[in-house]
Design a protein around this motif. Structure first.
Motif, PDB file in Angstrom:
ATOM      1  N   GLN A  54       0.844  -1.192   0.000  1.00 14.49           N
ATOM      2  CA  GLN A  54       0.000   0.000   0.000  1.00 14.49           C
ATOM      3  C   GLN A  54       0.882   1.246   0.000  1.00 14.49           C
ATOM      4  OE1 GLN A  54      -3.226   0.567  -0.137  1.00 14.49           O
ATOM      5  NE2 GLN A  54      -4.125  -1.463   0.099  1.00 14.49           N
ATOM      6  N   PRO A  55       0.480   2.313  -0.695  1.00 13.92           N
ATOM      7  CA  PRO A  55       1.310   3.536  -0.697  1.00 13.92           C
ATOM      8  C   PRO A  55       1.328   4.186   0.675  1.00 13.92           C
ATOM      9  CG  PRO A  55      -0.821   3.944  -1.726  1.00 13.92           C
ATOM     10  CD  PRO A  55      -0.749   2.465  -1.473  1.00 13.92           C
ATOM     11  N   LYS A  56       2.488   4.676   1.049  1.00 10.47           N
ATOM     12  CA  LYS A  56       2.611   5.375   2.326  1.00 10.47           C
ATOM     13  C   LYS A  56       2.045   6.777   2.187  1.00 10.47           C
ATOM     14  CE  LYS A  56       6.756   2.843   3.689  1.00 10.47           C
ATOM     15  NZ  LYS A  56       6.762   1.956   2.528  1.00 10.47           N
ATOM     16  N   TYR A  67      -1.636   7.381 -11.833  1.00  5.94           N
ATOM     17  CA  TYR A  67      -1.633   6.657 -13.100  1.00  5.94           C
ATOM     18  C   TYR A  67      -2.641   5.507 -13.038  1.00  5.94           C
ATOM     19  CZ  TYR A  67       2.753   9.173 -13.794  1.00  5.94           C
ATOM     20  OH  TYR A  67       3.689  10.153 -13.916  1.00  5.94           O
ATOM     21  N   THR A  68      -3.250   5.218 -14.191  1.00 12.50           N
ATOM     22  CA  THR A  68      -4.288   4.179 -14.205  1.00 12.50           C
ATOM     23  C   THR A  68      -3.716   2.806 -13.868  1.00 12.50           C
ATOM     24  OG1 THR A  68      -3.960   3.872 -16.594  1.00 12.50           O
ATOM     25  CG2 THR A  68      -5.649   5.454 -15.905  1.00 12.50           C
ATOM     26  N   SER A  69      -2.477   2.540 -14.272  1.00  5.51           N
ATOM     27  CA  SER A  69      -1.883   1.237 -13.983  1.00  5.51           C
ATOM     28  C   SER A  69      -1.639   1.062 -12.487  1.00  5.51           C
ATOM     29  CB  SER A  69      -0.569   1.073 -14.749  1.00  5.51           C
ATOM     30  OG  SER A  69       0.326   2.131 -14.427  1.00  5.51           O
ATOM     31  N   THR A  70      -1.151   2.132 -11.843  1.00 10.80           N
ATOM     32  CA  THR A  70      -0.905   2.027 -10.401  1.00 10.80           C
ATOM     33  C   THR A  70      -2.224   2.057  -9.626  1.00 10.80           C
ATOM     34  OG1 THR A  70      -0.457   4.425 -10.474  1.00 10.80           O
ATOM     35  CG2 THR A  70       1.433   2.939 -10.398  1.00 10.80           C
ATOM     36  N   ARG A  71      -3.235   2.771 -10.144  1.00 12.86           N
ATOM     37  CA  ARG A  71      -4.554   2.731  -9.491  1.00 12.86           C
ATOM     38  C   ARG A  71      -5.150   1.333  -9.600  1.00 12.86           C
ATOM     39  NH1 ARG A  71      -5.885   7.811 -11.895  1.00 12.86           N
ATOM     40  NH2 ARG A  71      -7.327   6.767 -13.309  1.00 12.86           N
ATOM     41  N   ALA A  72      -4.931   0.680 -10.728  1.00 19.47           N
ATOM     42  CA  ALA A  72      -5.407  -0.697 -10.883  1.00 19.47           C
ATOM     43  C   ALA A  72      -4.690  -1.614  -9.894  1.00 19.47           C
ATOM     44  CB  ALA A  72      -5.175  -1.175 -12.317  1.00 19.47           C
ATOM     45  N   PHE A  73      -3.404  -1.366  -9.707  1.00 18.12           N
ATOM     46  CA  PHE A  73      -2.650  -2.171  -8.733  1.00 18.12           C
ATOM     47  C   PHE A  73      -3.178  -1.916  -7.322  1.00 18.12           C
ATOM     48  CE2 PHE A  73       1.307  -2.507  -6.049  1.00 18.12           C
ATOM     49  CZ  PHE A  73       1.264  -3.887  -5.961  1.00 18.12           C
ATOM     50  N   LEU A  74      -3.491  -0.646  -7.018  1.00 20.15           N
ATOM     51  CA  LEU A  74      -4.048  -0.323  -5.707  1.00 20.15           C
ATOM     52  C   LEU A  74      -5.406  -1.015  -5.514  1.00 20.15           C
ATOM     53  CD1 LEU A  74      -3.843   1.266  -3.086  1.00 20.15           C
ATOM     54  CD2 LEU A  74      -4.916   3.210  -4.243  1.00 20.15           C
ATOM     55  N   ALA A  75      -6.218  -1.021  -6.567  1.00 22.65           N
ATOM     56  CA  ALA A  75      -7.506  -1.722  -6.488  1.00 22.65           C
ATOM     57  C   ALA A  75      -7.292  -3.219  -6.268  1.00 22.65           C
ATOM     58  CB  ALA A  75      -8.311  -1.489  -7.772  1.00 22.65           C
ATOM     59  N   THR A  76      -6.270  -3.770  -6.916  1.00 24.48           N
ATOM     60  CA  THR A  76      -5.942  -5.187  -6.703  1.00 24.48           C
ATOM     61  C   THR A  76      -5.568  -5.442  -5.251  1.00 24.48           C
ATOM     62  OG1 THR A  76      -5.173  -5.404  -8.992  1.00 24.48           O
ATOM     63  CG2 THR A  76      -4.419  -7.060  -7.417  1.00 24.48           C
ATOM     64  N   LEU A  77      -4.777  -4.531  -4.669  1.00 27.32           N
ATOM     65  CA  LEU A  77      -4.385  -4.678  -3.258  1.00 27.32           C
ATOM     66  C   LEU A  77      -5.615  -4.634  -2.348  1.00 27.32           C
ATOM     67  CD1 LEU A  77      -1.197  -2.413  -3.106  1.00 27.32           C
ATOM     68  CD2 LEU A  77      -1.305  -4.904  -3.235  1.00 27.32           C
ATOM     69  N   ASN A  78      -6.530  -3.709  -2.638  1.00 26.47           N
ATOM     70  CA  ASN A  78      -7.747  -3.604  -1.816  1.00 26.47           C
ATOM     71  C   ASN A  78      -8.617  -4.857  -1.954  1.00 26.47           C
ATOM     72  OD1 ASN A  78      -6.996  -1.041  -0.952  1.00 26.47           O
ATOM     73  ND2 ASN A  78      -8.059  -0.024  -2.635  1.00 26.47           N
ATOM     74  N   GLU A  79      -8.722  -5.362  -3.183  1.00 30.66           N
ATOM     75  CA  GLU A  79      -9.516  -6.574  -3.393  1.00 30.66           C
ATOM     76  C   GLU A  79      -8.861  -7.783  -2.718  1.00 30.66           C
ATOM     77  OE1 GLU A  79     -12.485  -6.731  -4.535  1.00 30.66           O
ATOM     78  OE2 GLU A  79     -12.531  -4.602  -5.009  1.00 30.66           O
ATOM     79  N   ALA A 256      -7.995  -4.037 -14.058  1.00 33.01           N
ATOM     80  CA  ALA A 256      -6.992  -4.249 -15.107  1.00 33.01           C
ATOM     81  C   ALA A 256      -7.486  -3.697 -16.444  1.00 33.01           C
ATOM     82  CB  ALA A 256      -6.675  -5.740 -15.226  1.00 33.01           C
ATOM     83  N   GLU A 257      -8.779  -3.875 -16.707  1.00 27.30           N
ATOM     84  CA  GLU A 257      -9.331  -3.374 -17.972  1.00 27.30           C
ATOM     85  C   GLU A 257      -9.448  -1.853 -17.990  1.00 27.30           C
ATOM     86  OE1 GLU A 257     -12.992  -5.447 -18.132  1.00 27.30           O
ATOM     87  OE2 GLU A 257     -12.112  -7.324 -18.913  1.00 27.30           O
ATOM     88  N   SER A 258      -9.413  -1.223 -16.822  1.00 25.01           N
ATOM     89  CA  SER A 258      -9.523   0.243 -16.763  1.00 25.01           C
ATOM     90  C   SER A 258      -8.192   0.940 -17.044  1.00 25.01           C
ATOM     91  CB  SER A 258     -10.035   0.676 -15.382  1.00 25.01           C
ATOM     92  OG  SER A 258      -9.055   0.422 -14.382  1.00 25.01           O
ATOM     93  N   ILE A 259      -7.123   0.178 -17.174  1.00 23.28           N
ATOM     94  CA  ILE A 259      -5.816   0.786 -17.439  1.00 23.28           C
ATOM     95  C   ILE A 259      -5.838   1.431 -18.815  1.00 23.28           C
ATOM     96  CG2 ILE A 259      -3.365   0.307 -17.793  1.00 23.28           C
ATOM     97  CD1 ILE A 259      -3.598  -1.915 -15.730  1.00 23.28           C
ATOM     98  N   ASP A 260      -5.448   2.697 -18.873  1.00 25.41           N
ATOM     99  CA  ASP A 260      -5.452   3.473 -20.126  1.00 25.41           C
ATOM    100  C   ASP A 260      -4.036   3.960 -20.380  1.00 25.41           C
ATOM    101  OD1 ASP A 260      -5.792   5.156 -22.232  1.00 25.41           O
ATOM    102  OD2 ASP A 260      -7.474   6.281 -21.377  1.00 25.41           O
TER     103      ASP A 260
END
Length: 559
Positions: A54-56, A67-79, A256-260
């Motif tokens: 998780q980001p500090k 960035y959409t890729s890092t937001r997707a990664f954050l969503a993955t961490l939350n899920e 993952a599909e939301s990455i732009d």
């Protein structure tokens, strides 16, 4: 199919079998318990993994999550965190629905089994007692019959002997009659005991034992059914969380599909765009002519303005080559003048927004206290209205200070925004002055100079714009700035959390070095060690300046 009729003589084997059944049930309970521990451990590891990445807060990592890729990664961490929660649900449900229930059932089963086999042993002991009574009665009857026969034979012998007196014969006759009577009594008792034993034995093998074994059979069948139901529950507990786990996986797929990639590329431009134009061509310098070498107007600095030349290379000046400049290790200027125009504008805008939020927060607190004061005035029994005056005054001062700060940063922002749209001659001069002011390491300031239309400049203009420091090689452009000397020490009066760029966090009572006094803006520049320096509010520290020493050391006497 009944254990009572089919297994009437297998009491010991049934006892062993039912004990084995309880052992199997306890083994299954242990299996489920270990499964729940594995689920909990897995969930804990998943949560720790999610937390680890998780980001500090208030860190550079948090900025990267735009960035959409890092937001997707954050969503993955939350899920994954929610995914771990479902494994905790599995553990909890298995513990309550299987482990807990079966543990209680095993205790009840042991008590019931103990009761049934106690009744069986009691019935066995009763029939064994009846058998012993029958055997004793039989032996007594046999003994009495033998005694009667011997008495009869003795009487007949005495009666045939002519030498025996009549009295002895009579005595022998009476003894024979007595023994015969005793034999008859023993016979009657044996017959009665035998009938009683046969009746008890019939009841034992056709009534008591079948009933007890039937209860043991029902108990064992309930155990089998119960362990089967527990196995179904074991599967059902997993099946219940499958839809939620599926949703977690669907959300990960959706993220993952939301990455732009195009959007991320645009964000890179917005993040690092300097606002400068690429440098122009470098003019040929003819060294065959005896003339003073000067910096060409079409050099790298020409990208800053067509009518202005830059100061000569020298000292530590870093106001010219933005693409190649090294970042300052220490805290940057308060107005972010060390950044390229576009980045400076973004930083100033962020600062203005932050200050406006702080103002709104302070105003909300002031409004709340004002309402509280009005309530106290109307209802003195609820509190003293004068008790909030001091806090209201503090809030008013804070709001005023914050507004002054906002005006200051808005002024710098207006200057940058006015400079960015078009590079006029006056804006270029301001940019040149802004760039030259970054050379504080050598305490020098460059003067504007004007270029003639043909790209040349006069000797007089060149002399005015020459730097007052000795010229060095071009490599000096990439040297680190010399650290500022310490001019005293200071003690932190309060704890300050330096969350903004350029500030530094201090703890109450901490001793630090002062490297720059308050310039009137309410901030003092301090240093903790070679790598940590920044600004703190002047009101948060008590400064001890040493005008005679160039470099001050913190000693126990300072403390």
């Amino acid at each position: 199919m009944s254990w009572g009729t089919e297994l009437w003589d297998q009491f010991d084997n049934l006892e062993k079998h039912t004990q084995w059944g309880i052992d199997v049930l306890e083994k299954y309970i242990k299996f489920v318990k270990e499964r729940t521990e594995i689920e909990l451990s897995y969930a804990k590891q998943l949560r720790n993994l999610s937390k680890k990445y998780q980001p500090k807060k208030n860190s550079k990592e948090e900025e990267e999550y735009r960035y959409t890729s890092t937001r997707a990664f954050l969503a993955t961490l939350n899920e994954m965190n929610d995914y771990a929660g479902q494994h905790e649900v599995i553990s909890e449900n298995m513990t309550s629905l299987i482990t807990g229930e079966l543990t209680r059932y095993v205790q009840e089963l042991k008590q019931e089994r103990k009761s049934h086999f106690h009744d069986g042993r009691k019935a066995q002991q009763h029939i064994e007692t009846c058998w012993k009574q029958l055997e004793a009665s039989k032996r007594r009857f046999e003994r009495d019959c033998k005694e009667a026969d011997r008495a009869q034979q003795y009487f007949e012998k005495m009666d045939a002997d002519i030498n025996v007196t009549k009295a002895d014969v009579e005595k022998a006759r009476q003894q024979a009659q007595l023994r015969h009577q005793m034999a008859e009594d023993s016979k009657a008792e044996y017959s009665s005991t035998l009938q009683k034993f046969n009746s008890e034995q019939h009841d034992h093998y056709y009534t008591h034992i079948p009933n007890i074994f039937q209860k043991i059979q029902e108990m064992e069948e309930r155990r089998i059914v119960r362990i089967g139901e527990s196995m179904k529950t074991f599967a059902e507990v997993d099946r219940q969380v499958i839809p939620i786990i599926g949703k977690c996986l669907d959300e990960i797929t959706k993220a993952a599909e939301s990455i732009d990639h195009k959007n991320d590329s645009q964000l890179v431009i917005e993040a690092f765009k300097s606002g400068f134009e690429p440098p122009g061509d470098i003019d040929f310098e003819d060294f065959t002519q005896p003339m003073k070498r000067t910096v060409s107007e079409s050099s790298l600095s020409n990208s800053r303005g067509d009518g202005k030349s830059e100061p000569k290379f020298g000292g530590k000046s870093k106001g010219k080559l933005w693409p190649f400049i090294k970042k300052n290790k220490g805290a940057g200027p308060e107005d972010f003048s060390n950044l390229p125009p576009e980045q400076r504008r973004k930083k100033l805008q962020q600062k203005v927004d932050e200050l406006n939020r702080d103002i709104q927060k302070e105003m909300d607190q002031r409004d709340a206290l004002t309402k509280m004061k009005d309530v106290y005035i109307k209802n003195p029994q609820m509190g003293d209205a004068a008790s909030v005056d001091h806090r209201l005054a503090e809030l008013g001062q804070n709001i005023e200070k914050l507004r002054i700060e906002v005006q200051k940063f808005e002024g710098w922002l207006a200057e940058v925004e006015g400079r960015l749209p078009m590079r006029t001659e006056q804006a270029r001069r301001q940019s040149g002055l802004y760039e030259a002011q970054n050379t504080s390491a050598v305490n020098s300031c460059a003067q504007d100079r004007e270029s003639s239309p043909d790209g040349s400049y006069t000797e007089e203009q060149s002399q005015e714009t020459e730097m007052k420091v000795p010229a060095t090689d071009f490599d000096d452009e990439f040297d680190d700035e010399e650290p500022l000397p310490t001019i005293g020490t200071c003690k932190a009066l309060y704890t300050f959390e330096g969350q903004n760029e350029g500030t530094i966090s201090v703890a109450e009572g901490e001793m630090l070095y002062v490297i720059e006094e308050d310039k009137g803006d309410g901030w003092t520049r301090i240093r903790r060690n070679e790598d940590e320096e920044g600004y703190v509010p002047t009101s948060y520290v008590e400064v001890y300046l040493d005008k005679n020493a160039k470099d001050v050391q913190i000693t126990p006497e300072n403390l």
